[in-house]
Every structure is written in structure tokens, then in C-alpha cells.
Design an enzyme around this catalytic site. Structure first.
Site, PDB file in Angstrom:
ATOM      1  N   GLY A 150     -41.005 -35.935 -13.498  1.00 56.96           N
ATOM      2  CA  GLY A 150     -40.048 -36.982 -13.134  1.00 56.96           C
ATOM      3  C   GLY A 150     -40.360 -37.514 -11.747  1.00 56.96           C
ATOM      4  O   GLY A 150     -40.807 -36.774 -10.863  1.00 56.96           O
ATOM      5  N   TYR A 151     -40.142 -38.809 -11.600  1.00 53.63           N
ATOM      6  CA  TYR A 151     -40.389 -39.434 -10.298  1.00 53.63           C
ATOM      7  C   TYR A 151     -39.218 -40.353  -9.969  1.00 53.63           C
ATOM      8  O   TYR A 151     -39.367 -41.509  -9.625  1.00 53.63           O
ATOM      9  CB  TYR A 151     -41.729 -40.189 -10.336  1.00 53.63           C
ATOM     10  CG  TYR A 151     -42.368 -40.342  -8.966  1.00 53.63           C
ATOM     11  CD1 TYR A 151     -42.940 -39.244  -8.324  1.00 53.63           C
ATOM     12  CD2 TYR A 151     -42.384 -41.573  -8.322  1.00 53.63           C
ATOM     13  CE1 TYR A 151     -43.514 -39.372  -7.078  1.00 53.63           C
ATOM     14  CE2 TYR A 151     -42.963 -41.717  -7.068  1.00 53.63           C
ATOM     15  CZ  TYR A 151     -43.521 -40.619  -6.461  1.00 53.63           C
ATOM     16  OH  TYR A 151     -44.098 -40.738  -5.214  1.00 53.63           O
ATOM     17  N   SER A 184     -35.385 -40.276  -7.734  1.00 51.88           N
ATOM     18  CA  SER A 184     -35.076 -40.065  -6.337  1.00 51.88           C
ATOM     19  C   SER A 184     -35.601 -38.706  -5.827  1.00 51.88           C
ATOM     20  O   SER A 184     -36.243 -38.601  -4.781  1.00 51.88           O
ATOM     21  CB  SER A 184     -33.555 -40.178  -6.226  1.00 51.88           C
ATOM     22  OG  SER A 184     -33.078 -39.864  -4.987  1.00 51.88           O
ATOM     23  N   GLN A 185     -35.375 -37.629  -6.585  1.00 53.16           N
ATOM     24  CA  GLN A 185     -35.811 -36.302  -6.137  1.00 53.16           C
ATOM     25  C   GLN A 185     -37.305 -36.072  -6.379  1.00 53.16           C
ATOM     26  O   GLN A 185     -37.981 -35.481  -5.541  1.00 53.16           O
ATOM     27  CB  GLN A 185     -35.005 -35.200  -6.851  1.00 53.16           C
ATOM     28  CG  GLN A 185     -33.576 -35.075  -6.367  1.00 53.16           C
ATOM     29  CD  GLN A 185     -33.468 -34.704  -4.898  1.00 53.16           C
ATOM     30  OE1 GLN A 185     -34.267 -33.939  -4.358  1.00 53.16           O
ATOM     31  NE2 GLN A 185     -32.478 -35.248  -4.222  1.00 53.16           N
ATOM     32  N   SER A 219     -34.418 -36.760 -15.372  1.00 58.58           N
ATOM     33  CA  SER A 219     -32.962 -36.920 -15.339  1.00 58.58           C
ATOM     34  C   SER A 219     -32.365 -35.766 -16.151  1.00 58.58           C
ATOM     35  O   SER A 219     -33.026 -35.213 -17.046  1.00 58.58           O
ATOM     36  CB  SER A 219     -32.565 -38.261 -15.949  1.00 58.58           C
ATOM     37  OG  SER A 219     -32.759 -38.241 -17.341  1.00 58.58           O
ATOM     38  N   ALA A 263     -30.244 -35.783 -18.440  1.00 60.60           N
ATOM     39  CA  ALA A 263     -30.230 -36.112 -19.872  1.00 60.60           C
ATOM     40  C   ALA A 263     -31.626 -35.941 -20.474  1.00 60.60           C
ATOM     41  O   ALA A 263     -31.780 -35.398 -21.573  1.00 60.60           O
ATOM     42  CB  ALA A 263     -29.720 -37.536 -20.069  1.00 60.60           C
ATOM     43  N   HIS A 294     -30.821 -28.536 -10.067  1.00 59.40           N
ATOM     44  CA  HIS A 294     -29.448 -28.644 -10.556  1.00 59.40           C
ATOM     45  C   HIS A 294     -29.225 -27.493 -11.538  1.00 59.40           C
ATOM     46  O   HIS A 294     -30.134 -27.172 -12.317  1.00 59.40           O
ATOM     47  CB  HIS A 294     -29.311 -29.991 -11.289  1.00 59.40           C
ATOM     48  CG  HIS A 294     -27.925 -30.562 -11.317  1.00 59.40           C
ATOM     49  ND1 HIS A 294     -26.871 -30.020 -10.631  1.00 59.40           N
ATOM     50  CD2 HIS A 294     -27.434 -31.647 -11.970  1.00 59.40           C
ATOM     51  CE1 HIS A 294     -25.789 -30.757 -10.841  1.00 59.40           C
ATOM     52  NE2 HIS A 294     -26.104 -31.744 -11.662  1.00 59.40           N
ATOM     53  N   SER A 348      -7.245 -43.581  19.752  1.00 60.31           N
ATOM     54  CA  SER A 348      -6.042 -43.714  20.595  1.00 60.31           C
ATOM     55  C   SER A 348      -4.968 -42.697  20.198  1.00 60.31           C
ATOM     56  O   SER A 348      -4.947 -42.207  19.060  1.00 60.31           O
ATOM     57  CB  SER A 348      -5.464 -45.124  20.442  1.00 60.31           C
ATOM     58  OG  SER A 348      -4.982 -45.300  19.118  1.00 60.31           O
TER      59      SER A 348
HETATM   60  N1  LIG Z   1     -30.707 -38.061  -7.157  1.00 57.42           N
HETATM   61  C1  LIG Z   1     -30.537 -37.128  -6.266  1.00 57.42           C
HETATM   62  O1  LIG Z   1     -30.593 -37.409  -5.079  1.00 57.42           O
HETATM   63  C2  LIG Z   1     -30.288 -35.702  -6.662  1.00 57.42           C
HETATM   64  C3  LIG Z   1     -30.637 -35.254  -7.920  1.00 57.42           C
HETATM   65  N2  LIG Z   1     -30.582 -33.922  -8.219  1.00 57.42           N
HETATM   66  C4  LIG Z   1     -31.053 -33.462  -9.512  1.00 57.42           C
HETATM   67  O2  LIG Z   1     -32.474 -33.677  -9.584  1.00 57.42           O
HETATM   68  C5  LIG Z   1     -32.869 -33.965 -10.928  1.00 57.42           C
HETATM   69  C6  LIG Z   1     -33.588 -35.323 -10.970  1.00 57.42           C
HETATM   70  O3  LIG Z   1     -32.671 -36.340 -10.601  1.00 57.42           O
HETATM   71  P1  LIG Z   1     -33.138 -37.768 -10.065  1.00 57.42           P
HETATM   72  O4  LIG Z   1     -34.286 -37.624  -9.155  1.00 57.42           O
HETATM   73  O5  LIG Z   1     -31.904 -38.442  -9.575  1.00 57.42           O
HETATM   74  O6  LIG Z   1     -33.731 -38.457 -11.358  1.00 57.42           O
HETATM   75  P2  LIG Z   1     -33.066 -39.484 -12.389  1.00 57.42           P
HETATM   76  O7  LIG Z   1     -31.827 -38.916 -12.953  1.00 57.42           O
HETATM   77  O8  LIG Z   1     -32.972 -40.822 -11.738  1.00 57.42           O
HETATM   78  O9  LIG Z   1     -34.213 -39.460 -13.487  1.00 57.42           O
HETATM   79  C7  LIG Z   1     -35.391 -40.131 -13.290  1.00 57.42           C
HETATM   80  C8  LIG Z   1     -36.578 -39.584 -14.022  1.00 57.42           C
HETATM   81  O10 LIG Z   1     -36.288 -39.178 -15.365  1.00 57.42           O
HETATM   82  C9  LIG Z   1     -37.261 -39.775 -16.223  1.00 57.42           C
HETATM   83  N3  LIG Z   1     -36.728 -39.958 -17.565  1.00 57.42           N
HETATM   84  C10 LIG Z   1     -35.522 -40.497 -17.916  1.00 57.42           C
HETATM   85  N4  LIG Z   1     -35.391 -40.468 -19.261  1.00 57.42           N
HETATM   86  C11 LIG Z   1     -36.549 -39.912 -19.765  1.00 57.42           C
HETATM   87  C12 LIG Z   1     -37.007 -39.568 -21.054  1.00 57.42           C
HETATM   88  N5  LIG Z   1     -36.256 -39.791 -22.138  1.00 57.42           N
HETATM   89  N6  LIG Z   1     -38.227 -38.990 -21.174  1.00 57.42           N
HETATM   90  C13 LIG Z   1     -38.988 -38.736 -20.095  1.00 57.42           C
HETATM   91  N7  LIG Z   1     -38.606 -39.022 -18.833  1.00 57.42           N
HETATM   92  C14 LIG Z   1     -37.401 -39.592 -18.668  1.00 57.42           C
HETATM   93  C15 LIG Z   1     -37.576 -41.098 -15.564  1.00 57.42           C
HETATM   94  O11 LIG Z   1     -38.832 -41.548 -16.006  1.00 57.42           O
HETATM   95  P3  LIG Z   1     -39.091 -43.078 -16.449  1.00 57.42           P
HETATM   96  O12 LIG Z   1     -39.279 -43.859 -15.189  1.00 57.42           O
HETATM   97  O13 LIG Z   1     -40.309 -42.948 -17.263  1.00 57.42           O
HETATM   98  O14 LIG Z   1     -37.852 -43.538 -17.191  1.00 57.42           O
HETATM   99  C16 LIG Z   1     -37.596 -40.683 -14.096  1.00 57.42           C
HETATM  100  O15 LIG Z   1     -38.857 -40.179 -13.711  1.00 57.42           O
HETATM  101  C17 LIG Z   1     -31.573 -33.919 -11.740  1.00 57.42           C
HETATM  102  O16 LIG Z   1     -31.435 -32.602 -12.217  1.00 57.42           O
HETATM  103  C18 LIG Z   1     -30.487 -34.226 -10.711  1.00 57.42           C
HETATM  104  O17 LIG Z   1     -29.208 -33.772 -11.065  1.00 57.42           O
HETATM  105  C19 LIG Z   1     -30.251 -32.997  -7.276  1.00 57.42           C
HETATM  106  C20 LIG Z   1     -29.889 -33.397  -6.003  1.00 57.42           C
HETATM  107  C21 LIG Z   1     -29.759 -34.788  -5.661  1.00 57.42           C
HETATM  108 MG   LIG Z   2     -25.595 -34.302  -8.390  1.00 58.46          MG
END
Ligand SMILES: NC(=O)C1=CN([C@@H]2O[C@H](COP(=O)(O)OP(=O)(O)OC[C@H]3O[C@@H](n4cnc5c(N)ncnc54)[C@H](OP(=O)(O)O)[C@@H]3O)[C@@H](O)[C@H]2O)C=CC1
Ligand SMILES: [Mg+2]
Ligand SMILES: CC(=O)[C@](C)(O)C(=O)O
Ligand SMILES: [Mg+2]
Length: 416
Positions: free
Chosen positions: A103-104, A106-107, A165, A167, A190, A336
Site C-alpha cells: 500500500g502507498y 498516507s502511511q 486500506s 478494507a 492498526h 483575558s
Molecule cells: N492514514 C493515516 O494517517 C493512518 C493510517 N493508519 C492505518 O494504516 C493503514 C493504511 O492506511 P492509509 O495509509 O490511510 O491507507 P488508505 O486507507 O488510504 O489505503 C490506501 C492504499 O490501499 C490500497 N487499496 C485500496 N483498495 C485496494 C484493493 N482492493 N486492492 C489492493 N489495494 C487496495 C490503495 O491502492 P490503490 O492506489 O491501488 O487503490 C492504497 O495503496 C490502515 O490500517 C490505517 O488504519 C494508522 C495511522 C494513521
Molecule cells: Mg485511524
């Protein structure tokens, strides 16, 4: 190389490569990565000097144990600090490891770049046709070398960091679970996936360490704080320890991804508090409170400028930073006597009004309702567009349209 030379090297690489942002620069230039490592190494040795006031024997004991007991108000807790993990120690500790960041978002972006800047072996695994593939490439991950489709990345990694993500962690699990072979480590940011296993169906293989480091902030600040030489606060937890080293590995990885200090938790406590906090004071609660206050001001004939300044701008630019730096009492004392009187009187009213909402929210987290809603929404094929629709609607509210204008008027942003 001292810290100044390292900084200069970073700047000259920036100039030479014509990179427009440091994000691009750091991702692309090995020289910049070395410079960053040196900066961090120097910073660690500086903080060691700062710690010299601690009696030698107790400092040595702390170093051996790798943590410190600190009193948080009246409760003693363990803390792990970056100063115990200088970058050379991290590099040595992880010399045989390949971090596979799935995953790429935010984290994924923040954690992979922070680790790469500190000289770790990092590869990214994302689906080939998604937006993330392109983004990782823009940050210097190279297809076939450091950027792979999810399954291939897992095969190449030793520490599998599941930052899809929440999900997607559930929907991809049937395909990826069999690739998490003995000897690998499974990492999350998480507790969601394993705690709510009835909904996610994620049960990690019995023979791998399962660890967590959850940065307590947006990935955007995980990255920006690291680049400023600061660090995000994070929690760590162990779900399964087959090697006897799971906790140490979780802490070391936590430091590698950019944490400044780390506290211990469990997967369960992490996910309950996280889902609760973000729905409450961190995001949902504050959005609701700002909106209610603004709307009442507008209904009573106040101008948009006045309503926005008295609600958001003053909070975010003047008063909340004082709370962040020195505590709530300090902010009160900086205002104040008139403000103090009224705010002290009204605070219990707000507490009373909010408490039942917070209790309902915690229950909704604990019984899995919030999880099921996140999974249902996040697994829609149209999830990105659907979220955009709702956040665009916020941007479209009068209050935040006013905010746009007010922010542009901050002296450092005025155009003429
Ligand atoms: N956001 C944050 O700041 C924080 C997040 N967390 C945890 O970190 C983890 C990652 O969160 P976050 O960085 O926000 O990422 P997101 O929830 O924004 O997920 C993004 C990533 O999931 C991929 N993705 C989504 N659907 C699919 C799918 N069906 N198959 C394959 N890849 C998929 C996306 O790829 P594509 O571009 O190909 O869709 C993308 O790389 C989670 O467990 C979250 O709870 C923990 C602390 C803070
Ligand atoms: Mg959270
Ligand atoms: C940024 C963070 O820690 C959150 C709010 O919990 C999240 O993005 O899930
Ligand atoms: Mg969080």
C-alpha cells in the site's frame, strides 16, 4: 560528514537534480539518503550527550533494557525512545531484512520513505493499475527492483507491512495469507484487521511474529516531522511472538518508520482508542463543534469573516498551538480574565453535553459497528469517488470556503 555538511549535501543534490520538492529529491538521490543518514546519526549522538546528566549506571541499565519507566501523571508506563536506536544500530539490526510495504496511501508513503532515508532495504507492493503504483514510482521506487505487484513483493520481503486500506486488507487476505511463510514477520499500523476477525476473516498464520506500530498522526506528518528532525508519537503491540524477539522488532521498526517515542499497547486497545479518537476530538467531533458554533454566529447576523475568525482561525493559529506547546492551563492564563471566567464556567456544560455522545461512540466502536461500516464503505468499487463527494461537500460549506480566503490572507501568503 558533520550535520552542516550533510545539510549542504542535501541542498546541493537538490540543485543538481533540479528536483522541485524534497519528497522527490530524497526519493531519487542516494547521496541525499546518505546525507540524511548522517544527519540522523549526528542527531542521535547529540541526544546521547544531552542524556549524559543521567547517572552512568542507570543510563547503562536503561540502554540494556531498551526502555524507560516514566510517570504519566500518577501511572508508570514504559517508553521507548529514538535516542536508543541511532541509525547505525537500526541499519545493523535490519541488515538482513527487506521491508515490504503493502500500500502507498498516507502511511505507506511516509513509512517507506522514512525507512529508505535511513538506509533500510525497502520495497513497495501495490496493484499495478492503481493510483499508488504511479505515486510510488514518482517517489523513486523502480518497477522490478523496488516496486512490485502485491504478491511478488510479499515473496521478496521478510517484514511484511500491511498498509493497504483496512478494507483492502480484508478483501485481499484470501490471496495473500498463504504467502506469509514461516520466518517472515507480519506488521500492521492498526489493530483493526486481527481484532475484528469475525468481520475481516483475518487470522494470521500461527508460525509468524505479528506486530504493530501505529503512528498517532496522519502519514503526512509522519513524513514531515521526520524531515524536520522530529518524530511522531506511536504505539507498539505484539499479537503473536514466535521468535521471542517480536517486541524488540516492533520497537525497532517503529523507530525506523519515524517515531520519536513509543508507548506500549495491545492490538485491541489500539483499535478501540484509534477508531474512537478519530471519530471524536480528532476529526468528527471538532468538525461538528466548529460547524455548530459558526452556524449560530451566522444566524445571529455576524459576518463570515467574524464567524470564521472567532471559530476556526483563532483556535488553530493562536489558542490551540498554546495548548499543544504548554498545556490547557497555560492557554487559559494567556487569555483575558474575562475569557477565563466564561470558559471555565462553560467547559463543564460542554463536557456534560458531549459525554453521552462519547459513550455511545465507544460502544459503537467496541461492538464492531464502526468496523462493519468502514469495511462496507471501503470495499465499494467507487469508494474513492464516494469519499470525495462527501469531503467536497465539506469544502463547499460556507465556513470552509471562507477559510480558504482567510488562509490566503495570512501575511506569509499574501500575494501583493
Ligand atoms: N492514514 C493515516 O494517517 C493512518 C493510517 N493508519 C492505518 O494504516 C493503514 C493504511 O492506511 P492509509 O495509509 O490511510 O491507507 P488508505 O486507507 O488510504 O489505503 C490506501 C492504499 O490501499 C490500497 N487499496 C485500496 N483498495 C485496494 C484493493 N482492493 N486492492 C489492493 N489495494 C487496495 C490503495 O491502492 P490503490 O492506489 O491501488 O487503490 C492504497 O495503496 C490502515 O490500517 C490505517 O488504519 C494508522 C495511522 C494513521
Ligand atoms: Mg485511524
Ligand atoms: C491519522 C490517524 O491516526 C487516524 C486519524 O487514526 C487515521 O487516519 O486513521
Ligand atoms: Mg490514529
Amino acid at each position: 560528514m558533520n550535520a552542516n555538511t550533510a545539510r549542504q549535501a542535501l541542498r546541493s543534490v537538490a540543485r543538481a537534480s533540479g528536483a522541485s520538492t524534497e519528497r522527490t529529491l530524497l526519493a531519487r538521490a542516494p547521496a541525499a539518503q546518505r546525507a540524511m543518514s548522517t544527519l540522523l546519526a549526528n542527531r542521535s549522538s547529540c541526544s546521547k550527550h544531552a542524556a549524559a546528566a543521567v547517572p552512568a549506571a542507570s543510563a547503562a541499565k536503561q540502554q540494556l533494557r531498551g526502555y524507560r519507566m516514566l510517570k504519566f501523571a500518577d501511572t508508570e508506563e514504559k517508553v521507548y525512545e529514538r535516542s536508543d536506536w541511532p541509525v547505525e544500530r537500526l541499519q545493523q539490526y535490519f541488515k538482513d531484512d527487506t521491508f515490504c510495504v503493502l500500500g502507498y496511501g498516507s502511511q505507506g508513503y511516509a513509512q517507506s520513505l522514512n525507512m529508505r532515508d535511513q538506509g533500510m532495504n525497502v520495497i513497495v507492493g501495490v496493484r499495478k493499475d492503481g493510483a499508488s503504483w504511479k505515486e510510488a514510482q514518482e517517489d523513486g521506487f523502480v518497477p522490478g527492483e523496488t516496486l512490485f505487484p502485491v504478491e511478488e513483493a510479499i515473496e521478496r520481503g521478510t517484514i511484511i507491512m500491511n498498509l493497504l486500506s483496512d478494507a483492502a486488507q480484508a478483501s485481499t487476505w484470501p490471496t495473500i495469507s498463504k504467502l506469509i511463510k514461516p520466518g517472515k514477520t507480519l506488521y500492521f499500523s492498526h489493530g483493526f484487521s486481527v481484532v475484528f476477525k469475525e468481520d475481516t476473516n483475518i487470522v494470521p498464520p500461527k508460525d509468524v511474529d505479528v506486530i504493530l506500530c501505529a503512528p498517532k498522526g496522519s502519514g503526512r506528518t509522519v513524513r514531515s516531522l521526520f524531515k524536520e528532525g522530529k518524530g511522531i508519537n506511536s504505539s507498539v503491540a505484539v499479537f503473536q511472538d514466535v521468535t521471542g524477539k517480536a517486541l524488540e522488532k516492533a520497537v525497532a521498526t517503529g523507530i525506523a518508520v519515524g517515531s520519536g517515542y513509543i508507548y506500549e499497547t495491545t492490538f485491541e486497545k489500539e483499535v478501540y482508542s484509534d477508531l474512537y479518537g478519530e471519530r471524536g476530538c480528532l476529526m468528527g467531533g471538532i468538525q461538528g463543534m466548529f460547524k455548530a458554533q459558526y452556524d449560530v454566529l451566522r444566524a445571529n447576523g455576524h459576518s463570515p469573516s467574524e464567524a470564521f475568525n472567532e471559530t476556526c482561525e483563532e483556535a488553530l493559529m493562536s489558542l490551540f498551538p498554546l495548548v499543544g506547546e504548554h498545556g490547557m492551563d497555560y492557554m487559559y492564563k494567556a487569555c483575558s480574565t474575562t475569557a477565563r471566567r466564561g470558559a471555565l464556567d462553560w467547559a463543564p456544560e460542554f463536557e456534560k453535553a458531549c459525554k453521552p455522545v462519547f459513550e455511545r461512540l465507544y460502544a459503537s466502536v467496541k461492538d464492531g459497528s464502526e468496523t462493519r461500516r468502514a469495511l462496507e464503505f471501503g470495499n465499494r468499487p467507487t469508494y474513492r469517488q464516494d469519499y470525495d463527494k462527501e469531503t467536497d461537500a465539506i469544502a463547499d460549506q460556507e465556513m470552509w470556503r471562507v477559510g480558504h480566503t482567510v488562509r490566503a490572507l495570512r501575511p506569509d501568503r499574501q500575494s501583493r
